[in-house]
Design a protein around this motif. Structure first.
Motif, short mmCIF file in Angstrom:
data_model
loop_
_atom_site.label_atom_id
_atom_site.label_comp_id
_atom_site.label_asym_id
_atom_site.label_seq_id
_atom_site.Cartn_x
_atom_site.Cartn_y
_atom_site.Cartn_z
N MET A 36 0.84 -1.19 0.00
CA MET A 36 0.00 0.00 0.00
C MET A 36 0.87 1.24 0.00
O MET A 36 1.91 1.28 0.65
CB MET A 36 -0.88 0.05 1.26
N SER A 37 0.40 2.24 -0.71
CA SER A 37 1.08 3.54 -0.66
C SER A 37 0.56 4.31 0.55
O SER A 37 -0.36 3.87 1.23
CB SER A 37 0.82 4.31 -1.95
N ALA A 38 1.13 5.46 0.81
CA ALA A 38 0.67 6.28 1.93
C ALA A 38 -0.78 6.69 1.70
O ALA A 38 -1.16 7.00 0.57
CB ALA A 38 1.56 7.51 2.06
N PRO A 39 -1.59 6.71 2.74
CA PRO A 39 -2.99 7.08 2.56
C PRO A 39 -3.14 8.57 2.24
O PRO A 39 -2.30 9.39 2.61
CB PRO A 39 -3.63 6.75 3.90
N VAL A 40 -4.21 8.89 1.55
CA VAL A 40 -4.59 10.27 1.31
C VAL A 40 -5.55 10.65 2.43
O VAL A 40 -6.53 9.94 2.66
CB VAL A 40 -5.29 10.42 -0.06
#
Length: 100
Positions: free
Chosen positions: A1-5
Protein backbone atom coordinates in the motif's frame (compact mmCIF):
# COMPACT_ATOMS: atom_id res chain seq x y z
CA UNK A 1 0.00 0.00 0.00
CA UNK A 2 1.08 3.54 -0.66
CA UNK A 3 0.67 6.28 1.93
CA UNK A 4 -2.99 7.08 2.56
CA UNK A 5 -4.59 10.27 1.31
CA UNK A 6 -6.12 12.15 4.24
CA UNK A 7 -8.32 15.23 3.98
CA UNK A 8 -10.38 17.14 6.55
CA UNK A 9 -13.67 18.61 5.33
CA UNK A 10 -14.80 21.26 7.82
CA UNK A 11 -18.50 21.92 8.34
CA UNK A 12 -20.85 23.71 10.72
CA UNK A 13 -23.67 21.15 10.60
CA UNK A 14 -23.07 19.12 13.72
CA UNK A 15 -22.35 15.41 13.67
CA UNK A 16 -25.90 14.10 13.16
CA UNK A 17 -26.78 16.46 10.29
CA UNK A 18 -23.43 15.85 8.55
CA UNK A 19 -23.99 12.11 8.73
CA UNK A 20 -27.56 12.44 7.43
CA UNK A 21 -26.39 14.50 4.46
CA UNK A 22 -23.59 12.05 3.64
CA UNK A 23 -26.08 9.18 3.70
CA UNK A 24 -28.42 11.11 1.40
CA UNK A 25 -25.78 12.08 -1.16
CA UNK A 26 -23.44 9.08 -0.98
CA UNK A 27 -24.72 7.70 -4.30
CA UNK A 28 -23.13 10.65 -6.13
CA UNK A 29 -19.67 9.43 -5.20
CA UNK A 30 -19.41 6.87 -8.01
CA UNK A 31 -20.04 9.59 -10.58
CA UNK A 32 -16.91 11.45 -9.45
CA UNK A 33 -14.64 8.51 -10.26
CA UNK A 34 -14.32 7.74 -13.99
CA UNK A 35 -15.18 4.08 -14.43
CA UNK A 36 -15.47 3.70 -10.66
CA UNK A 37 -18.17 2.01 -8.68
CA UNK A 38 -18.79 1.70 -4.96
CA UNK A 39 -18.81 -2.05 -4.36
CA UNK A 40 -19.54 -2.08 -0.63
CA UNK A 41 -20.22 0.36 2.18
CA UNK A 42 -21.28 0.25 5.81
CA UNK A 43 -21.73 2.54 8.78
CA UNK A 44 -20.18 1.71 12.14
CA UNK A 45 -21.34 4.44 14.48
CA UNK A 46 -20.26 7.72 12.90
CA UNK A 47 -17.73 6.08 10.56
CA UNK A 48 -18.56 5.14 6.98
CA UNK A 49 -16.21 2.63 5.35
CA UNK A 50 -16.49 1.83 1.68
CA UNK A 51 -14.64 0.30 -1.25
CA UNK A 52 -14.46 1.70 -4.76
CA UNK A 53 -13.45 -0.44 -7.72
CA UNK A 54 -11.75 1.55 -10.49
CA UNK A 55 -9.23 0.77 -13.23
CA UNK A 56 -9.00 -2.83 -12.06
CA UNK A 57 -8.02 -1.71 -8.56
CA UNK A 58 -9.84 -1.61 -5.24
CA UNK A 59 -9.61 1.54 -3.15
CA UNK A 60 -10.62 1.42 0.51
CA UNK A 61 -11.90 4.59 2.13
CA UNK A 62 -13.20 5.79 5.46
CA UNK A 63 -15.17 8.88 6.47
CA UNK A 64 -15.11 9.76 10.17
CA UNK A 65 -17.95 12.19 10.88
CA UNK A 66 -17.14 14.57 13.72
CA UNK A 67 -18.93 17.59 15.18
CA UNK A 68 -17.15 20.19 13.01
CA UNK A 69 -15.40 18.17 10.29
CA UNK A 70 -15.40 14.97 8.30
CA UNK A 71 -12.02 13.25 8.20
CA UNK A 72 -11.54 11.26 4.98
CA UNK A 73 -8.86 8.61 4.65
CA UNK A 74 -8.28 6.80 1.35
CA UNK A 75 -5.97 3.80 1.11
CA UNK A 76 -4.55 3.63 -2.41
CA UNK A 77 -3.02 0.49 -3.86
CA UNK A 78 0.58 0.97 -5.06
CA UNK A 79 -0.48 1.23 -8.70
CA UNK A 80 -2.61 4.30 -7.93
CA UNK A 81 -0.20 5.87 -5.44
CA UNK A 82 1.20 8.19 -8.11
CA UNK A 83 -2.24 9.86 -8.27
CA UNK A 84 -2.40 10.62 -4.52
CA UNK A 85 -1.99 14.37 -4.99
CA UNK A 86 -4.70 14.55 -7.65
CA UNK A 87 -7.04 12.38 -5.61
CA UNK A 88 -6.52 14.53 -2.52
CA UNK A 89 -7.22 17.71 -4.51
CA UNK A 90 -10.37 16.19 -6.04
CA UNK A 91 -11.55 15.12 -2.59
CA UNK A 92 -11.05 18.63 -1.21
CA UNK A 93 -12.96 20.08 -4.18
CA UNK A 94 -15.79 17.52 -4.34
CA UNK A 95 -16.01 16.28 -0.75
CA UNK A 96 -18.07 19.26 0.47
CA UNK A 97 -20.76 18.27 -2.06
CA UNK A 98 -21.51 15.25 0.13
CA UNK A 99 -22.50 17.68 2.89
CA UNK A 100 -24.98 19.73 0.84
Amino acid sequence: MSAPVEVDLPHQLGREEARRRIERSFGKLSGWIPGGQVTEHRWEGDTLTFTVAAMGQRVHARLDVRDALVHARIELPPMLGMFAGQIGAALKANGPKLLR
